[in-house]
Design a protein around this motif. Sequence first.
Motif, short mmCIF file in Angstrom:
data_model
loop_
_atom_site.label_atom_id
_atom_site.label_comp_id
_atom_site.label_asym_id
_atom_site.label_seq_id
_atom_site.Cartn_x
_atom_site.Cartn_y
_atom_site.Cartn_z
N PHE B 152 0.85 -1.18 0.00
CA PHE B 152 0.00 0.00 0.00
C PHE B 152 0.89 1.24 0.00
N ALA B 153 0.46 2.26 -0.72
CA ALA B 153 1.15 3.55 -0.66
C ALA B 153 0.11 4.62 -0.36
N ALA B 154 0.29 5.29 0.77
CA ALA B 154 -0.56 6.45 1.08
C ALA B 154 0.30 7.68 0.86
N GLU B 155 -0.02 8.45 -0.14
CA GLU B 155 0.78 9.63 -0.46
C GLU B 155 -0.09 10.87 -0.32
N SER B 156 0.55 11.98 0.03
CA SER B 156 -0.19 13.23 0.13
C SER B 156 -0.11 14.02 -1.17
N GLU B 157 0.75 13.59 -2.10
CA GLU B 157 0.91 14.27 -3.40
C GLU B 157 1.59 13.31 -4.37
N ASN B 158 1.52 13.59 -5.66
CA ASN B 158 2.22 12.81 -6.70
C ASN B 158 2.00 11.32 -6.57
N LEU B 159 0.74 10.92 -6.32
CA LEU B 159 0.46 9.51 -6.03
C LEU B 159 0.98 8.57 -7.11
N LEU B 172 7.27 -5.39 -6.30
CA LEU B 172 5.96 -5.94 -5.93
C LEU B 172 5.13 -6.21 -7.18
N PRO B 173 4.43 -7.36 -7.23
CA PRO B 173 3.50 -7.57 -8.34
C PRO B 173 2.34 -6.57 -8.32
N LEU B 174 1.91 -6.18 -7.11
CA LEU B 174 0.73 -5.31 -7.00
C LEU B 174 0.93 -4.28 -5.90
N LEU B 175 0.67 -3.03 -6.24
CA LEU B 175 0.71 -1.98 -5.22
C LEU B 175 -0.59 -1.18 -5.28
N VAL B 176 -1.15 -0.90 -4.11
CA VAL B 176 -2.42 -0.19 -4.01
C VAL B 176 -2.13 1.23 -3.54
N GLY B 177 -2.50 2.21 -4.35
CA GLY B 177 -2.23 3.60 -3.97
C GLY B 177 -3.49 4.28 -3.46
N ASN B 178 -3.31 5.15 -2.49
CA ASN B 178 -4.42 6.04 -2.11
C ASN B 178 -3.88 7.36 -1.61
N ILE B 179 -4.75 8.35 -1.61
CA ILE B 179 -4.37 9.69 -1.17
C ILE B 179 -4.54 9.76 0.35
N ALA B 180 -3.44 10.01 1.03
CA ALA B 180 -3.43 9.94 2.49
C ALA B 180 -4.55 10.78 3.12
N GLN B 181 -4.69 12.03 2.68
CA GLN B 181 -5.65 12.93 3.32
C GLN B 181 -7.09 12.44 3.16
N GLN B 182 -7.38 11.74 2.03
CA GLN B 182 -8.74 11.23 1.81
C GLN B 182 -8.97 9.92 2.53
N ALA B 183 -7.90 9.13 2.67
CA ALA B 183 -8.05 7.74 3.09
C ALA B 183 -8.02 7.58 4.60
N ILE B 184 -7.06 8.27 5.22
CA ILE B 184 -6.70 7.93 6.61
C ILE B 184 -7.79 8.35 7.59
N GLY B 185 -8.28 7.36 8.35
CA GLY B 185 -9.29 7.60 9.37
C GLY B 185 -10.71 7.64 8.82
N SER B 186 -10.84 7.77 7.49
CA SER B 186 -12.15 7.93 6.87
C SER B 186 -12.85 6.58 6.68
N ASP B 187 -14.18 6.61 6.50
CA ASP B 187 -14.92 5.38 6.23
C ASP B 187 -14.92 5.05 4.75
N ASP B 188 -14.76 6.06 3.91
CA ASP B 188 -14.69 5.86 2.46
C ASP B 188 -13.24 5.94 2.00
N ASN B 189 -13.03 5.53 0.78
CA ASN B 189 -11.70 5.65 0.21
C ASN B 189 -11.82 5.53 -1.31
N GLU B 190 -10.70 5.64 -1.98
CA GLU B 190 -10.62 5.58 -3.44
C GLU B 190 -9.25 4.96 -3.69
N LEU B 191 -9.18 3.88 -4.45
CA LEU B 191 -7.91 3.17 -4.63
C LEU B 191 -7.47 3.20 -6.09
N ILE B 192 -6.17 3.13 -6.31
CA ILE B 192 -5.65 2.89 -7.65
C ILE B 192 -4.69 1.71 -7.54
N LEU B 193 -4.96 0.66 -8.33
CA LEU B 193 -4.10 -0.51 -8.32
C LEU B 193 -3.03 -0.33 -9.40
#
Lengths: 227, 227
Positions: B152-159, B172-193
């Motif tokens: 997993f990569a949680a980035e605040s910019e340049n995801l 890694l064969p697979l890495l899941v990216g998300n935007i830290a500010q949107q993801a962390i602590g929240s009930d919703d999220n948005e992923l990019i594989l």
Amino acid sequence: QLTQLISAAFIPKLLAGKKILMTAGPTYEAIDAVRGITNRSSGKMGYAICQAALEMGAEVVLVSGPTALATPHDAQRIDVQSAAQMYNAVKQHVAACDIFIAVAAVADYRVAQVSEQKIKKSAAPLTLELLPNPDILASVAALANPPYCVGFAAESENLATYAEQKRLAKRLPLLVGNIAQQAIGSDDNELILFDDAGMHPLPRADKLTLARQLMQYIAQHYEGDFS
Amino acid sequence: QLTQLISAAFIPKLLAGKKILMTAGPTYEAIDAVRGITNRSSGKMGYAICQAALEMGAEVVLVSGPTALATPHDAQRIDVQSAAQMYNAVKQHVAACDIFIAVAAVADYRVAQVSEQKIKKSAAPLTLELLPNPDILASVAALANPPYCVGFAAESENLATYAEQKRLAKRLPLLVGNIAQQAIGSDDNELILFDDAGMHPLPRADKLTLARQLMQYIAQHYEGDFS
């Protein structure tokens, strides 16, 4: 829970009409967009004290750092993260209160340079510069017309010495001491009350039981300081 | 909850008999007896992935940093605090696993000199020396016979840039990216594989929905890497 409600109904309303302002939980000082400095406080002792004060008829404003706890029924809860935010919330509500109870484990230090973006990891060591935070409790106790101020000291050693030093330095009528390693995050605790009359130990019990004993002690003693 | 149980019963058991090792939550790096460095991770994304993997029939060992979440039914949970403890738990269980999913927001740095006693507050600034932690995911991916590794990569910019760099650097064969500010602590999220085939966005949804889509994707792709 039902037995708790029933037993609460029989508690004398010694604090009816009194306004209590209190803090609880840890604070969180951001390092960057995702990282921060915090402490092991769960908020349980503070929330139990809030509950005990409500049972005795007080109105309670609860300024809370980040915790996973449910708000005690009828408390007015204000959520904050950092010590600076907690201080602002306290300043807004302190004039109206009769009693101020500072239970929160407030961060003594904040990060000098907070990074808006996540700091990228590197193989090199990193140095964090920390600056001391304002002392919320000492500031309230130093007001021209302060509420009755109750402080908490969580120490990992030399509790009696450090606690009494803290009480005298901040000029508090009452300071509650506990051993950090035993208290923090735990469901049980053991308290020692320090005031002008000396030391009063409250033996190990669950936090709600201790909170009720503490609020009983406060209700019996605080009027004297105003008379 | 009941509708969740019923709908889970109809999920194909694509991962029956598979062993998944995963990490979730933040880690906590002690500064002294009460203070520490942590991050805003709630553990929700990791626990949702654990839930989704269990629904698909996998056996899951969940190495978890401190969270307030309930353990998903049937998961084997191992509680840890620091990155070093998390690394040890992973090393103990990695040989038996088919898939390793590193969701935890592991502290990149630990404190060089941990104080056993609470550091007393002073009016002077304080400097904290931090040392880089071992990279758990990179170590597992570098094993002679590694499990299928998902990062997993949680980035605040340049995801997109940071995530693909991280995937290639750690092989890694697979890495899941998300935007830290949107993801962390929240009930919703948005992923990019991110994988060898490119980028696959999973649009904003609640974390359990995303977790099910991710586990579906993993179930469909990981066999290929072993064949």
